[in-house]
Write a protein that holds these residues in place. Structure first.
Motif, mmCIF file in Angstrom:
data_model
loop_
_atom_site.group_PDB
_atom_site.id
_atom_site.type_symbol
_atom_site.label_atom_id
_atom_site.label_comp_id
_atom_site.label_asym_id
_atom_site.label_seq_id
_atom_site.Cartn_x
_atom_site.Cartn_y
_atom_site.Cartn_z
ATOM 1 N N ASN A 96 3.876 77.974 -23.200
ATOM 2 C CA ASN A 96 2.686 77.247 -23.668
ATOM 3 C C ASN A 96 1.408 78.089 -23.633
ATOM 4 O OD1 ASN A 96 1.873 77.210 -20.972
ATOM 5 N ND2 ASN A 96 2.646 75.141 -20.608
ATOM 6 N N GLY A 148 -4.688 86.911 -17.271
ATOM 7 C CA GLY A 148 -3.233 86.904 -17.438
ATOM 8 C C GLY A 148 -2.876 86.578 -18.875
ATOM 9 N N LYS A 149 -1.801 85.821 -19.045
ATOM 10 C CA LYS A 149 -1.307 85.576 -20.406
ATOM 11 C C LYS A 149 -2.294 84.738 -21.222
ATOM 12 C CE LYS A 149 2.613 84.396 -18.456
ATOM 13 N NZ LYS A 149 2.535 85.149 -17.182
ATOM 14 N N ILE A 150 -2.746 83.634 -20.631
ATOM 15 C CA ILE A 150 -3.647 82.753 -21.386
ATOM 16 C C ILE A 150 -5.017 83.414 -21.538
ATOM 17 C CG2 ILE A 150 -4.754 80.484 -21.431
ATOM 18 C CD1 ILE A 150 -2.289 79.446 -19.832
ATOM 19 N N ASP A 169 -10.677 89.527 -12.577
ATOM 20 C CA ASP A 169 -9.284 89.334 -12.150
ATOM 21 C C ASP A 169 -8.961 90.474 -11.183
ATOM 22 O OD1 ASP A 169 -6.476 89.287 -11.862
ATOM 23 O OD2 ASP A 169 -6.224 88.384 -13.853
ATOM 24 N N PRO A 170 -8.930 90.188 -9.885
ATOM 25 C CA PRO A 170 -8.750 91.293 -8.919
ATOM 26 C C PRO A 170 -7.357 91.925 -8.989
ATOM 27 C CG PRO A 170 -8.869 89.144 -7.792
ATOM 28 C CD PRO A 170 -9.119 88.883 -9.237
ATOM 29 N N PHE A 171 -6.456 91.331 -9.761
ATOM 30 C CA PHE A 171 -5.084 91.849 -9.760
ATOM 31 C C PHE A 171 -4.721 92.630 -11.014
ATOM 32 C CE2 PHE A 171 -5.308 87.873 -7.323
ATOM 33 C CZ PHE A 171 -5.132 88.419 -6.055
ATOM 34 N N ILE A 201 -6.834 80.837 -14.187
ATOM 35 C CA ILE A 201 -6.200 81.292 -12.943
ATOM 36 C C ILE A 201 -5.341 80.159 -12.386
ATOM 37 C CG2 ILE A 201 -7.904 83.017 -12.262
ATOM 38 C CD1 ILE A 201 -9.402 80.886 -10.741
ATOM 39 N N PRO A 202 -4.376 80.489 -11.560
ATOM 40 C CA PRO A 202 -3.581 79.406 -10.962
ATOM 41 C C PRO A 202 -4.371 78.710 -9.857
ATOM 42 C CG PRO A 202 -2.847 81.545 -10.138
ATOM 43 C CD PRO A 202 -3.901 81.825 -11.154
ATOM 44 N N THR A 207 -8.191 79.919 -4.809
ATOM 45 C CA THR A 207 -8.989 79.538 -5.988
ATOM 46 C C THR A 207 -9.532 78.114 -5.890
ATOM 47 O OG1 THR A 207 -7.058 78.771 -7.239
ATOM 48 C CG2 THR A 207 -7.651 81.090 -7.490
ATOM 49 N N CYS A 228 -9.458 74.836 -18.444
ATOM 50 C CA CYS A 228 -8.162 74.380 -18.952
ATOM 51 C C CYS A 228 -7.079 74.967 -18.056
ATOM 52 C CB CYS A 228 -7.949 74.840 -20.397
ATOM 53 S SG CYS A 228 -9.025 73.978 -21.546
ATOM 54 N N ASP A 254 -10.170 69.999 -19.040
ATOM 55 C CA ASP A 254 -8.873 69.443 -19.443
ATOM 56 C C ASP A 254 -8.087 69.001 -18.214
ATOM 57 O OD1 ASP A 254 -6.727 68.916 -21.310
ATOM 58 O OD2 ASP A 254 -5.723 70.729 -20.557
ATOM 59 N N HIS A 278 -5.537 66.527 -19.820
ATOM 60 C CA HIS A 278 -4.541 67.581 -19.567
ATOM 61 C C HIS A 278 -3.669 67.820 -20.814
ATOM 62 C CE1 HIS A 278 -2.194 69.658 -16.082
ATOM 63 N NE2 HIS A 278 -2.046 70.324 -17.214
ATOM 64 N N GLY A 280 -3.713 70.777 -22.569
ATOM 65 C CA GLY A 280 -3.577 72.210 -22.865
ATOM 66 C C GLY A 280 -2.223 72.592 -23.429
ATOM 67 N N ALA A 281 -1.183 72.031 -22.877
ATOM 68 C CA ALA A 281 0.173 72.432 -23.297
ATOM 69 C C ALA A 281 0.759 71.469 -24.315
ATOM 70 C CB ALA A 281 1.086 72.496 -22.069
HETATM 71 N N1 LIG Z 1 -4.112 72.871 -19.165
HETATM 72 C C1 LIG Z 1 -2.852 73.111 -19.327
HETATM 73 O O1 LIG Z 1 -2.136 72.283 -19.877
HETATM 74 C C2 LIG Z 1 -2.277 74.395 -18.871
HETATM 75 C C3 LIG Z 1 -2.775 75.029 -17.775
HETATM 76 N N2 LIG Z 1 -2.224 76.191 -17.342
HETATM 77 C C4 LIG Z 1 -2.823 76.835 -16.153
HETATM 78 O O2 LIG Z 1 -3.268 78.121 -16.509
HETATM 79 C C5 LIG Z 1 -3.011 79.014 -15.455
HETATM 80 C C6 LIG Z 1 -2.911 80.440 -15.979
HETATM 81 O O3 LIG Z 1 -1.761 80.582 -16.773
HETATM 82 P P1 LIG Z 1 -1.239 82.015 -17.298
HETATM 83 O O4 LIG Z 1 -2.325 82.743 -17.953
HETATM 84 O O5 LIG Z 1 -0.006 81.752 -18.055
HETATM 85 O O6 LIG Z 1 -0.875 82.697 -15.907
HETATM 86 P P2 LIG Z 1 -0.784 84.259 -15.584
HETATM 87 O O7 LIG Z 1 -0.054 84.342 -14.312
HETATM 88 O O8 LIG Z 1 -0.320 85.003 -16.758
HETATM 89 O O9 LIG Z 1 -2.314 84.654 -15.325
HETATM 90 C C7 LIG Z 1 -3.044 84.240 -14.219
HETATM 91 C C8 LIG Z 1 -4.030 85.347 -13.885
HETATM 92 O O10 LIG Z 1 -4.858 84.900 -12.826
HETATM 93 C C9 LIG Z 1 -5.108 85.998 -11.978
HETATM 94 N N3 LIG Z 1 -5.530 85.500 -10.680
HETATM 95 C C10 LIG Z 1 -4.770 84.983 -9.675
HETATM 96 N N4 LIG Z 1 -5.530 84.653 -8.622
HETATM 97 C C11 LIG Z 1 -6.811 84.961 -8.972
HETATM 98 C C12 LIG Z 1 -8.050 84.860 -8.308
HETATM 99 N N5 LIG Z 1 -8.136 84.377 -7.070
HETATM 100 N N6 LIG Z 1 -9.155 85.270 -8.965
HETATM 101 C C13 LIG Z 1 -9.086 85.758 -10.217
HETATM 102 N N7 LIG Z 1 -7.929 85.906 -10.895
HETATM 103 C C14 LIG Z 1 -6.812 85.504 -10.279
HETATM 104 C C15 LIG Z 1 -3.821 86.761 -11.956
HETATM 105 O O11 LIG Z 1 -3.999 88.105 -11.586
HETATM 106 C C16 LIG Z 1 -3.346 86.631 -13.397
HETATM 107 O O12 LIG Z 1 -3.732 87.741 -14.168
HETATM 108 C C17 LIG Z 1 -1.716 78.473 -14.855
HETATM 109 O O13 LIG Z 1 -1.596 78.831 -13.504
HETATM 110 C C18 LIG Z 1 -1.851 76.996 -15.029
HETATM 111 O O14 LIG Z 1 -2.372 76.426 -13.859
HETATM 112 C C19 LIG Z 1 -1.180 76.777 -17.990
HETATM 113 C C20 LIG Z 1 -0.641 76.189 -19.098
HETATM 114 C C21 LIG Z 1 -1.146 74.937 -19.637
#
Ligand SMILES: NC(=O)C1=CN([C@@H]2O[C@H](COP(=O)(O)OP(=O)(O)OC[C@H]3O[C@@H](n4cnc5c(N)ncnc54)[C@H](O)[C@@H]3O)[C@@H](O)[C@H]2O)C=CC1
Ligand SMILES: O=C(O)C(=O)COP(=O)(O)O
Length: 526
Positions: A96, A148-150, A169-171, A201-202, A207, A228, A254, A278, A280-281
């Motif tokens: 998603n 990250g991905k999104i 993004d510290p990582f 971010i997760p 966080t 989101c 969202d 909610h 987003g997906a």
């Molecule tokens: N609203 C919705 O329906 C949706 C929400 N999401 C949320 O989006 C989040 C991100 O998804 P993706 O990009 O796929 O995950 P991802 O794992 O690809 O990217 C997350 C990024 O956050 C960074 N990160 C982690 N802890 C951090 C911090 N303390 N400070 C700054 N950066 C930090 C990581 O290094 C990573 O690059 C998911 O964890 C989920 O909670 C995801 C899909 C749909």
């Protein structure tokens, strides 16, 4: 046949896949108590963000092998509890991505141009063009928290719209940020300079409330924030107050601290606050993607195959597993063997990865060794998911050493277990592609394939001893399949490794150690 419970709405494509191998019950909107009552019947649970999988639910799910999250965030699953119970947790890391990124962009533009409120106004019969004068995003600064991905896809789209990008993004590395077209900065700077801030971010303990009264106070009064990602990353009460006070210009959310959103000041802040439930997906495409992705993994795990996106088996992707499979079996066999030789409580396991195994990629072999070691105590309850935790809880210290210079075999593995009854070691390697051979026991070189039932003796190398042991086993009707002696010097200490056709009868070990010259005897079932 296995049983799968689907407790949130998922696309039919997923149900069809699960139905190939299991009986599938779709029961959405269950209360926690209702879920606890029925979860014990199921081998797998498939969810989205609507089901909170708590420790109580995991404990009640005595048959559960896998929890599949048809989406990204697993913050609604007690992953540590699942891990302790040996339950694999999988998600769909990419299914998603586009949907969530496009929703964030849509929220940013909708907020800037007041589209939702303007739409409502026109539908009411009004023609008000003054109230809805907006702001452009072109040449504005977008601060992306989480690249990250999104976050990366948001960056690509925003860049195309002419926005200047800051990222926090510290990582991730500066090079990666540059690839994405983002200037990597610290959170403080991003917060102070951005016209728009979007969170990707997760939700983790680090966080939670990352955006709070203090951070909001540092933003530009014209800044708008978009979430989101997850509720709770922003302190909602502080945000509502900041918008009321004009500390920032607006917010588009969202996701919420508690979903569905209950009583909230955010509802009454007019066109400067945009709320979606909610979504987003929630695109047709993403829902098919995540349902297929996760259902396939549940199907595979129920068939005894590995999952490709397990969040609680670090380093054990199917590719790695495929490559290491014969060595994983070797590690598990050696773990079982050394655990039984050590007897009693093992306090220290030294896993020595030798030759071509001395690479970082071989880390899963440590887990497989522990799985073997703990098999005696835990039987089927131990698996790749919980072996590390179970070892930790039993106070077993694990040391991992690597020695690429050992070249007797392409790769070999040596396990040394120290416990209350002393220290024992075993070494093994693969002959050809996958034939396991024991190559050393307690420092004595041997070369035998392991078998289900084995007997090891520590004895003095002297004439007649093999014959005596053979007759003794014969008198107990034990048939020897193969036998080998390993010794370092003639007539010194030696090890005998015997493969036997059946388990040793009760009491025979004591008789064996009475044979003159035999110091110790160990029976092993692999
Ligand atoms: N609203 C919705 O329906 C949706 C929400 N999401 C949320 O989006 C989040 C991100 O998804 P993706 O990009 O796929 O995950 P991802 O794992 O690809 O990217 C997350 C990024 O956050 C960074 N990160 C982690 N802890 C951090 C911090 N303390 N400070 C700054 N950066 C930090 C990581 O290094 C990573 O690059 C998911 O964890 C989920 O909670 C995801 C899909 C749909
Ligand atoms: O994938 C995620 O992390 C999401 O937040 C999507 O949630 P949902 O599956 O739509 O309930």
């Amino acid at each position: 046949m296995s049983k799968v419970l689907v407790s949130d709405p998922i696309d039919q494509a997923g149900i069809d896949i699960l139905s190939q191998v299991a009986t599938v019950d779709v029961k959405t909107g269950l209360k926690p108590a209702e879920l606890i009552e029925i979860i014990g019947e199921y081998d797998a649970l498939m969810i989205r963000s609507g089901t909170r999988v708590t420790q109580e639910i995991i404990e009640a799910g005595t048959q559960l092998k896998i929890i599949g999250r048809a989406g990204v965030g697993v913050d609604n699953v007690d992953v540590p509890a699942a891990t302790r119970h040996g339950i694999v947790v999988v998600n769909s890391p990419e299914g998603n991505t586009i949907a969530a990124a496009e929703h964030a962009i849509a929220m940013m533009l909708s907020l800037s141009r007041h589209i939702p409120d303007a739409n409502v106004s026109v539908k009411k019969g009004e023609w008000d063009r003054k109230t809805f004068v907006g702001a452009e995003v072109y040449k504005k600064t977008l601060g992306i928290v989480g690249l990250g991905k999104i976050g990366s896809h948001v960056a690509a789209v925003a860049k195309a719209m002419g926005m200047k990008l800051l990222g926090y993004d510290p990582f991730i590395s500066t090079e990666r940020a540059e690839q994405i077209g983002c200037q990597l900065v610290d959170l403080d700077l991003l917060i102070q300079q951005a016209d728009y801030i979007t969170l990707h971010i997760p939700k983790t303990p680090e966080t939670a409330h990352l955006i709070n009264a203090t951070t909001l106070a540092k933003m530009k009064p014209t800044a708008r924030i978009i979430n989101c990602a997850r509720g709770g990353i922003i302190d909602e009460a502080a945000l509502a107050e900041a918008i009321k006070q004009g500390t920032i210009a607006g917010a588009a959310l969202d996701v919420f601290e508690s979903e569905p959103l209950g009583e909230s000041d955010l509802r009454s802040l007019g066109k400067n606050v945009l709320l979606t439930p909610h979504l987003g997906a929630s695109t047709a495409e993403a829902q098919v993607n995540v349902a297929i992705d996760v259902a396939e993994q549940i199907r595979d795990v129920l068939l005894g195959l590995p999952a490709r996106s397990a969040v609680n088996i670090p380093g054990l992707s199917p590719d790695v597993l495929e490559e290491l499979k014969p060595y994983m079996e070797l590690a598990e066999t050696l773990g079982k063997l050394v655990g039984q030789l050590a007897g009693g409580r093992v306090e220290l396991l030294n896993v020595r990865l030798q030759g071509e195994l001395a690479t970082n990629k071989s880390q899963p072999l440590v887990v497989a060794s522990l799985k073997g070691l703990l098999y005696q105590a835990l039987r089927e309850r131990v698996n790749y998911v919980n072996a590390n935790i179970e070892a930790k809880e039993r106070g077993i210290r694990v040391i991992e050493t690597r020695d690429a210079s050992v070249r007797d075999y392409a790769g070999s593995l040596r396990l040394e277990a120290t416990g209350t009854l002393g220290t024992h070691s075993v070494t093994g390697a693969l002959l050809g592609e996958k034939e396991i051979h024991l190559t050393d026991v307690d420092g004595f070189p041997i070369n035998v394939p392991p078998s289900k039932y084995m007997l090891f003796t520590l004895h003095r190398d002297m004439p007649g001893i093999i014959g005596k042991l053979g007759s003794l086993l014969g008198s107990f009707n034990v048939n020897i399949a193969s036998m080998q002696v390993g010794r370092k010097i003639v007539r010194g200490d030696a090890v005998m490794a015997l493969s036997i056709d059946d388990p040793l009868p009760e009491g025979i070990l004591a008789e064996i150690t009475k044979v003159p010259g035999i110091r110790d005897a160990y029976t092993v079932t692999l």
